[in-house]
Design a protein around this motif. Structure first.
Motif, short mmCIF file in Angstrom:
data_model
loop_
_atom_site.label_atom_id
_atom_site.label_comp_id
_atom_site.label_asym_id
_atom_site.label_seq_id
_atom_site.Cartn_x
_atom_site.Cartn_y
_atom_site.Cartn_z
N ILE A 248 0.81 -1.29 0.04
CA ILE A 248 0.02 0.05 -0.11
C ILE A 248 0.75 1.18 0.11
O ILE A 248 1.56 1.81 0.98
CB ILE A 248 -0.89 0.07 1.04
N TYR A 249 1.14 1.83 -1.19
CA TYR A 249 1.83 3.25 -1.43
C TYR A 249 0.82 4.16 -0.62
O TYR A 249 -0.26 4.21 -0.99
CB TYR A 249 2.37 3.20 -2.65
N ILE A 250 1.74 4.81 -0.18
CA ILE A 250 0.95 6.33 0.54
C ILE A 250 1.55 7.24 0.60
O ILE A 250 2.97 7.41 0.71
CB ILE A 250 0.56 5.83 2.23
N THR A 251 1.08 8.60 0.23
CA THR A 251 1.62 9.81 0.26
C THR A 251 0.52 10.78 1.10
O THR A 251 -0.57 10.62 1.16
CB THR A 251 1.46 10.46 -1.33
N VAL A 252 1.44 11.40 2.27
CA VAL A 252 0.70 12.38 2.92
C VAL A 252 1.05 13.72 2.77
O VAL A 252 2.42 13.82 2.67
CB VAL A 252 1.05 11.92 4.45
N MET A 253 0.18 14.46 2.58
CA MET A 253 0.52 16.08 2.22
C MET A 253 -0.15 17.07 3.08
O MET A 253 -1.29 16.80 3.54
CB MET A 253 0.00 16.27 0.75
N ASP A 254 0.70 18.23 3.27
CA ASP A 254 0.02 19.24 4.24
C ASP A 254 -0.04 20.41 3.00
O ASP A 254 1.00 21.22 2.69
CB ASP A 254 0.80 19.72 5.08
N GLY A 255 -1.29 20.38 2.06
CA GLY A 255 -1.29 21.53 1.13
C GLY A 255 -0.41 21.14 0.01
O GLY A 255 -0.38 19.71 -0.50
N ASP A 256 0.75 21.84 -0.36
CA ASP A 256 1.67 21.54 -1.46
C ASP A 256 3.13 20.71 -0.70
O ASP A 256 3.99 20.29 -1.49
CB ASP A 256 2.03 22.49 -2.12
N GLU A 257 2.89 20.52 0.77
CA GLU A 257 4.09 20.19 1.39
C GLU A 257 3.96 18.63 1.36
O GLU A 257 3.11 18.11 2.12
CB GLU A 257 4.19 20.79 2.64
N LEU A 258 5.12 17.79 1.09
CA LEU A 258 4.95 16.40 1.07
C LEU A 258 5.53 16.10 2.58
O LEU A 258 6.62 16.50 3.15
CB LEU A 258 6.13 15.95 0.24
#
Length: 268
Positions: A248-258
């Protein structure tokens, strides 16, 4: 008519007695196993910790129940417990807490209290305890204990940490024992470290997931990215099309910030 009233009265008494007997025999921990207990100083009480059958306390998100009992094993339903998890990393001369959740316990109801803690590391790195505050309402007793617990490292990692703008984030995938070839609910929690004692939930991030089966070199359709539900919990849908090992590939963002670009493994 008098005989009918008499019969109804006897029936009501019998039902009331049956309900009373059921309450006397009620086992609030049925279906759970006891994993820890500790006597409460200056009282005849003990705090007992239960988890689900076939479960262990592991690094990541853990649900458990606490109850207050007499030393003779009598369950005390009119009590309120609160917790603070603590890790003593004695070799580094450092102590810290961890993210935790408590239920909205109504002490007038006969039930154990449920809690959850995101244990950040295994007990091999120090000593975990639950600092438990006790309020037994019938006797007006108040006290505190430190309940030792043992936390192990899971076979499959369920906790990821990341740092962004000097803020430490902790992302947990909650185990779902019902994962199967089908569409499944998938749930994550996200917390951040404000201080060594404060680990609040984060509610305004964006999560994207991509399930992938490396052995067959394919993904799956009809997945739904997790969105915030409450208290730092993000829920979505993951679709498994066959048995085997899934990433399960997961990407967490805060707006445009990785914040996080990582993965979890699930075996079906």
């Amino acid at each position: 008519m008098k005989n009918l009233h008499k019969i109804l009265f006897i029936a009501v008494l019998a039902i009331a007695q049956a309900c009373s007997d059921d309450n006397d025999d009620m086992n609030p921990s049925e279906g759970m196993i006891e994993v820890a207990s500790i006597a409460v100083p200056d009282s005849d009480f003990k705090v007992v910790m239960f988890i689900g059958e076939n479960e262990t306390l592991e690094v990541g998100y853990n649900e458990f129940s606490l109850g207050l009992y007499t030393n003779d094993g009598e369950w005390l339903s009119h009590s309120h417990l609160s917790i603070t998890p603590m890790m003593d990393m004695f070799e580094m001369d450092m102590m810290h807490s961890a993210p935790f959740e408590s239920d909205e316990h109504d002490a007038s109801k006969e039930m154990l209290q449920t809690f959850a803690t995101v244990f950040l590391m295994p007990s091999a790195m120090g000593d975990w305890t639950l600092n438990v505050s006790i309020n037994e309402m019938d006797s007006e007793f108040q006290g505190e204990v430190s309940l030792p617990v043992t936390v192990t490292a899971p076979e499959l990692t369920r906790l990821k940490s990341a740092t962004s703008n000097e803020v430490g984030y902790f992302i947990t995938m909650i185990d779902n024992p019902d994962f199967a070839v089908d569409s499944n609910e998938i749930e994550f929690t996200i917390h951040k470290r404000e201080t060594m004692m404060s680990w609040p939930a984060v509610e305004d991030l964006t999560i994207e997931i991509k399930p992938w089966m490396d052995a067959m070199d394919h993904g799956s359709p009809h997945n739904v990215n997790p969105v915030h539900a409450e208290n730092g919990h993000y829920k979505g849908i993951v679709n498994f099309t066959m048995t085997g090992e899934w990433t399960i590939y997961i990407t967490v963002m805060d707006g445009d910030e990785l914040i996080l670009d990582d993965s979890f493994t699930i075996e079906l």
